[in-house]
Design a protein around this motif. Structure first.
Motif, mmCIF file in Angstrom:
data_model
loop_
_atom_site.group_PDB
_atom_site.id
_atom_site.type_symbol
_atom_site.label_atom_id
_atom_site.label_comp_id
_atom_site.label_asym_id
_atom_site.label_seq_id
_atom_site.Cartn_x
_atom_site.Cartn_y
_atom_site.Cartn_z
ATOM 1 N N THR A 191 0.857 -1.183 0.000
ATOM 2 C CA THR A 191 0.000 0.000 0.000
ATOM 3 C C THR A 191 0.893 1.233 0.000
ATOM 4 O O THR A 191 1.748 1.375 0.881
ATOM 5 N N ILE A 192 0.718 2.088 -0.985
ATOM 6 C CA ILE A 192 1.537 3.288 -1.110
ATOM 7 C C ILE A 192 0.644 4.516 -0.984
ATOM 8 O O ILE A 192 -0.277 4.715 -1.776
ATOM 9 N N ASP A 193 0.930 5.338 0.019
ATOM 10 C CA ASP A 193 0.129 6.537 0.255
ATOM 11 C C ASP A 193 0.537 7.687 -0.662
ATOM 12 O O ASP A 193 -0.309 8.470 -1.090
ATOM 13 N N ASP A 194 1.826 7.792 -0.934
ATOM 14 C CA ASP A 194 2.351 8.894 -1.738
ATOM 15 C C ASP A 194 2.926 8.340 -3.041
ATOM 16 O O ASP A 194 3.911 7.607 -3.018
ATOM 17 N N HIS A 209 6.635 7.767 -3.988
ATOM 18 C CA HIS A 209 7.427 6.644 -3.491
ATOM 19 C C HIS A 209 7.289 5.390 -4.359
ATOM 20 O O HIS A 209 8.039 4.437 -4.190
ATOM 21 N N ALA A 210 6.326 5.388 -5.253
ATOM 22 C CA ALA A 210 5.947 4.162 -5.955
ATOM 23 C C ALA A 210 7.107 3.532 -6.728
ATOM 24 O O ALA A 210 7.381 2.334 -6.600
ATOM 25 N N VAL A 211 7.771 4.311 -7.536
ATOM 26 C CA VAL A 211 8.849 3.773 -8.371
ATOM 27 C C VAL A 211 9.995 3.258 -7.515
ATOM 28 O O VAL A 211 10.558 2.189 -7.791
ATOM 29 N N ARG A 212 10.341 3.997 -6.469
ATOM 30 C CA ARG A 212 11.448 3.574 -5.614
ATOM 31 C C ARG A 212 11.121 2.270 -4.893
ATOM 32 O O ARG A 212 12.002 1.410 -4.723
ATOM 33 N N ALA A 221 -3.834 5.365 -5.604
ATOM 34 C CA ALA A 221 -3.271 4.070 -6.015
ATOM 35 C C ALA A 221 -3.124 3.955 -7.528
ATOM 36 O O ALA A 221 -2.136 3.415 -8.028
ATOM 37 N N LEU A 222 -4.099 4.450 -8.278
ATOM 38 C CA LEU A 222 -4.020 4.346 -9.739
ATOM 39 C C LEU A 222 -2.855 5.159 -10.285
ATOM 40 O O LEU A 222 -2.205 4.745 -11.255
ATOM 41 N N GLU A 223 -2.567 6.287 -9.657
ATOM 42 C CA GLU A 223 -1.413 7.080 -10.079
ATOM 43 C C GLU A 223 -0.119 6.303 -9.835
ATOM 44 O O GLU A 223 0.787 6.300 -10.677
ATOM 45 N N SER A 224 -0.040 5.638 -8.684
ATOM 46 C CA SER A 224 1.137 4.822 -8.393
ATOM 47 C C SER A 224 1.282 3.683 -9.400
ATOM 48 O O SER A 224 2.385 3.359 -9.848
ATOM 49 N N ASN A 248 6.935 2.439 7.650
ATOM 50 C CA ASN A 248 7.949 3.403 8.077
ATOM 51 C C ASN A 248 9.149 3.403 7.146
ATOM 52 O O ASN A 248 9.793 4.440 6.935
ATOM 53 N N ALA A 249 9.458 2.248 6.534
ATOM 54 C CA ALA A 249 10.569 2.194 5.582
ATOM 55 C C ALA A 249 10.243 3.010 4.343
ATOM 56 O O ALA A 249 11.111 3.708 3.792
ATOM 57 N N ILE A 250 9.001 2.936 3.890
ATOM 58 C CA ILE A 250 8.585 3.725 2.729
ATOM 59 C C ILE A 250 8.620 5.211 3.057
ATOM 60 O O ILE A 250 9.169 6.028 2.304
ATOM 61 N N GLU A 251 8.063 5.578 4.203
ATOM 62 C CA GLU A 251 8.000 6.990 4.577
ATOM 63 C C GLU A 251 9.395 7.591 4.772
ATOM 64 O O GLU A 251 9.621 8.772 4.481
ATOM 65 N N ASN A 252 10.338 6.760 5.273
ATOM 66 C CA ASN A 252 11.690 7.249 5.531
ATOM 67 C C ASN A 252 12.638 7.058 4.352
ATOM 68 O O ASN A 252 13.815 7.406 4.440
ATOM 69 N N GLY A 253 12.128 6.485 3.260
ATOM 70 C CA GLY A 253 12.975 6.257 2.100
ATOM 71 C C GLY A 253 14.073 5.235 2.345
ATOM 72 O O GLY A 253 15.155 5.334 1.758
ATOM 73 N N ASP A 254 13.798 4.248 3.195
ATOM 74 C CA ASP A 254 14.806 3.224 3.509
ATOM 75 C C ASP A 254 14.695 2.094 2.482
ATOM 76 O O ASP A 254 14.223 0.993 2.772
ATOM 77 N N TRP A 255 15.172 2.367 1.277
ATOM 78 C CA TRP A 255 15.044 1.404 0.178
ATOM 79 C C TRP A 255 15.941 0.192 0.396
ATOM 80 O O TRP A 255 15.614 -0.908 -0.053
#
Length: 210
Positions: free
Chosen positions: A18-21, A24-27, A49-52, A186-193
Motif C-alpha cells: 500500500t503506497i500513500d504517496d 514513493h511508488a517507483v522507488r 493508487a491508480l497514479e502509483s 515506516n521504511a517507505i516513509e523514511n525512504g529506507d530502500w
C-alpha cells in the motif's frame, strides 16, 4: 488468459503493498526488484493508487505489476487502464468474477471456503488467493482443501509472516504467499530502500531448496 497459475510461480512471496504517496511508488518497486522479487501487488486502498500504478508501469517494466483489493468491476477496468498486468480480489461475487473474466489479464480471485473454491473452479480458474489465511484456518485448512481439490493452487495472504511463510510454502497446493512485511510503512516513509531490498532478498530465498 484469465488463469493466474503462472503468476504464482514468479516469486515465493508476492509483496502486498500500500503506497500513500505516489512519489514513493517507483522507488518501492525498484527496491523490490533489486532484492530479486520481480512482482508486486499494489493495493487499491488509497485515492492515489491508480497514479502509483501508472508510474510503476511506465518506469519499472522489469517488475510484474498487479492491482490488489479489487472490489468492483469499475476498479478492475481502471486498474487495467493504469497498467496493471494482473488483478487480485480479496473475495469474489458473481458480478465481479464475471466481469474480471472478460478482461485481457490474469486474475487471482480471493476465496476462503471450499464452496468458494468450487465456484471459482467452475469458471475454469485453478489459481486463487486464499484470504484471510491466518484467521481462516492457516496451513492446516489449506492442506485440508488439497485433499478433495488437489489441482487448485493457492496464494495464501493475510496474517502471514517470515516465520509462518515456510509452513504454507511446503504444502503441495501452495505456490507462493502474499505478504505485507516486505514493505514496512515506516521504511517507505523514511525512504529506507535498502531495508526493503534486504527484506526482498530474504523473501526470495524462501523459494531456494536447502
Amino acid at each position: 488468459m484469465a488463469d493466474a497459475t503462472h503468476i504464482l510461480r514468479v516469486s515465493p512471496v508476492i509483496p502486498v503493498v500500500t503506497i500513500d504517496d505516489p512519489r514513493h511508488a517507483v522507488r518501492v518497486a525498484r527496491a523490490l526488484a533489486d532484492g530479486g522479487v520481480r512482482i508486486i501487488e499494489l493495493t487499491l486502498r488509497t485515492d492515489s493508487a491508480l497514479e502509483s500504478l501508472k508510474l510503476i508501469a511506465g518506469e519499472v517494466p522489469e517488475i510484474l505489476l498487479g492491482a490488489g483489493t479489487v472490489l468492483a468491476p469499475g476498479q478492475a477496468d481502471a486498474a487495467v487502464d493504469a497498467g496493471a498486468q494482473f488483478l487480485v480480489s480479496p473475495g469474489v461475487t458473481p458480478a465481479l468474477l464475471g466481469h474480471m473474466l472478460t478482461l485481457e489479464v490474469p486474475i487471482l480471485p480471493g476465496v476462503a471456503t471450499v464452496g468458494e473454491v468450487m465456484a471459482v473452479l467452475e469458471q475454469g480458474l485453478q489459481a486463487m488467493k486464499f484470504f484471510p489465511a491466518g484467521p481462516a484456518g492457516g496451513p492446516a485448512y489449506v492442506a485440508a482443501i488439497g485433499a478433495p481439490i488437489p489441482h487448485v493452487q493457492f496464494c495464501p495472504t493475510g496474517g502471514i509472516s517470515p516465520a509462518s511463510a515456510p509452513d504454507y510454502l511446503r504444502l503441495p497446493n501452495v505456490s507462493c504467499v502474499g505478504g505485507s512485511w516486505l514493505t514496512p510503512r515506516n521504511a517507505i516513509e523514511n525512504g529506507d530502500w535498502k531495508l526493503i531490498t534486504g527484506l526482498a532478498q530474504q523473501a526470495a530465498a524462501l523459494g531456494v531448496s536447502p
